[in-house]
Design an enzyme around this catalytic site. Structure first.
Site, PDB file in Angstrom:
ATOM      1  CG  ASN A  54      12.703   1.136   6.341  1.00 31.88           C
ATOM      2  OD1 ASN A  54      11.928   0.493   5.633  1.00 31.88           O
ATOM      3  ND2 ASN A  54      12.820   0.917   7.645  1.00 31.88           N
ATOM      4  CG  HIS A  86      10.071   1.374  11.872  1.00 29.14           C
ATOM      5  ND1 HIS A  86      10.288   0.024  11.729  1.00 29.14           N
ATOM      6  CD2 HIS A  86       9.749   1.571  13.174  1.00 29.14           C
ATOM      7  CE1 HIS A  86      10.118  -0.564  12.900  1.00 29.14           C
ATOM      8  NE2 HIS A  86       9.796   0.349  13.796  1.00 29.14           N
ATOM      9  CB  THR A 118      -0.995   0.034   1.190  1.00 28.75           C
ATOM     10  OG1 THR A 118      -0.277   0.071   2.418  1.00 28.75           O
ATOM     11  CG2 THR A 118      -1.948  -1.132   1.157  1.00 28.75           C
TER      12      THR A 118
HETATM   13  C1  GAR Z   1       3.937  -0.782   6.739  1.00 23.36           C
HETATM   14  O1  GAR Z   1       3.226  -0.556   7.927  1.00 23.36           O
HETATM   15  C2  GAR Z   1       5.400  -0.453   6.950  1.00 23.36           C
HETATM   16  O2  GAR Z   1       5.619   0.619   7.807  1.00 23.36           O
HETATM   17  C3  GAR Z   1       5.893  -1.744   7.565  1.00 23.36           C
HETATM   18  O3  GAR Z   1       5.252  -2.762   6.865  1.00 23.36           O
HETATM   19  C4  GAR Z   1       3.978  -2.279   6.397  1.00 23.36           C
HETATM   20  C5  GAR Z   1       3.929  -2.527   4.919  1.00 23.36           C
HETATM   21  O4  GAR Z   1       2.655  -2.242   4.400  1.00 23.36           O
HETATM   22  N1  GAR Z   1       7.317  -1.864   7.454  1.00 23.36           N
HETATM   23  C6  GAR Z   1       8.078  -2.444   8.369  1.00 23.36           C
HETATM   24  O5  GAR Z   1       7.641  -2.933   9.401  1.00 23.36           O
HETATM   25  C7  GAR Z   1       9.554  -2.456   8.053  1.00 23.36           C
HETATM   26  N2  GAR Z   1      10.294  -2.990   9.138  1.00 23.36           N
HETATM   27  P1  GAR Z   1       2.453  -2.116   2.832  1.00 23.36           P
HETATM   28  O6  GAR Z   1       3.064  -3.361   2.189  1.00 23.36           O
HETATM   29  O7  GAR Z   1       0.969  -2.106   2.687  1.00 23.36           O
HETATM   30  O8  GAR Z   1       3.104  -0.867   2.368  1.00 23.36           O
END
Ligand code: GAR
Length: 268
Positions: free
Chosen positions: A156, A158, A16
């Site tokens: 990145n 987080h 997303t």
């Molecule tokens: C998001 O919440 C991002 O911040 C997190 O994974 C999710 C990905 O959502 N990332 C981490 O935890 C990195 N360590 P998405 O695939 O829908 O963008």
């Protein structure tokens, strides 16, 4: 509008955030174009999102590579991988810099990261965004992307207010701790876990009675705004990393890299 920057993305899942970045590029809110999307896991839905826009995609199957690391045939390691150097540089494992476990980790990751670098090679890029990429990158990869130490170019996002709650479950950790606010952070990556210089953060209130699911929904919707904003600043050359020395109360000096956001019209 200036020249468009070329953005590469690495993902692991639904993508997303990737979608928010693609949308911001399409809408002209970021002077950029997405030039590839790579995944560490086959079938990640974010790859399908990219394909809809004709963006080249690839997968480097980390799980298969890590499995191969445990077999007698072992791994194919890149010729330019220096395990001693990587062990000394990394700060993912601070209490055991160079144990057998750390060496096994660095070797499997170098094999996977060589795969990423090879897959990325046909698509020159200015910025690499990690958009829900659930793997730690090691110095082997980082040094081959960040060729100018003063101009990091791996970002990145987080799901927590760093430096609180690094790791794989930022919203879960925030919620379980009983925090009254949560948030998200965009930062440049360094050799540690979620420890690099912070570019931007957004905060939301956690109300009495909020569930973890509600916390995640609040956080994600802020991520979709924050990530494009930070990329836009990068594209406009408004992010400058400066190292500042601070004398602490115990007399020791600490050097910390931080991101300065330059005013409009002042390029780096
Ligand atoms: C998001 O919440 C991002 O911040 C997190 O994974 C999710 C990905 O959502 N990332 C981490 O935890 C990195 N360590 P998405 O695939 O829908 O963008």
């Amino acid at each position: 509008m200036g020249k468009k920057i070329r953005i590469g993305a690495l993902i692991s899942g639904g993508g997303t955030n990737l979608q928010a970045i693609i949308d911001a590029c399409e809408a002209g809110e970021i002077d950029g174009e997405m030039v590839f999307v790579g995944s560490d896991s086959p079938g990640a839905y974010g790859l399908e999102r990219a394909e809809k826009y004709g963006i080249p995609t690839f997968t480097v199957d980390y799980k298969a590579i890590i499995r191969a690391g445990g077999t007698p045939e072992g791994l194919t390691l890149p010729d330019d991988f220096d395990i001693g150097k990587a062990a000394a540089q990394q700060s993912l494992f601070t209490s055991e810099k160079d144990s057998a476990r750390v060496r096994a980790f660095l070797s499997t990751r170098a094999a996977a990261e060589a795969g990423l670098l090879e897959a990325m090679a046909p698509y020159p890029f200015d910025l690499l965004v990690l958009a829900g990429f659930m793997r730690n990158l090691t110095p082997y990869f980082i040094d081959r992307v960040n060729t100018d130490p003063d101009r990091p170019r791996i970002m990145n996002i987080h799901p927590a207010l760093l430096p609180a709650f690094p790791g794989v479950d930022g919203y879960g950790d925030t919620f379980r701790y009983g925090c009254k606010v949560g948030g998200c952070t965009v930062h440049f990556i360094d050799y540690g876990e979620d420890s690099g210089p912070i570019i931007g953060q957004k905060v939301f209130a956690i109300e009495e009675g909020d569930t973890l699911e509600q916390v995640k929904v609040k956080g994600l919707s802020l991520e979709w705004a924050l990530y494009p904003e930070c990329i836009r600043l990068f594209a406009r050359n408004r992010l400058k990393v400066v190292r500042t020395a601070h004398v602490l109360e115990n007399g020791k000096t600490m050097v910390r890299a931080v991101v300065k956001i330059l005013p409009k019209g002042v390029a780096v």
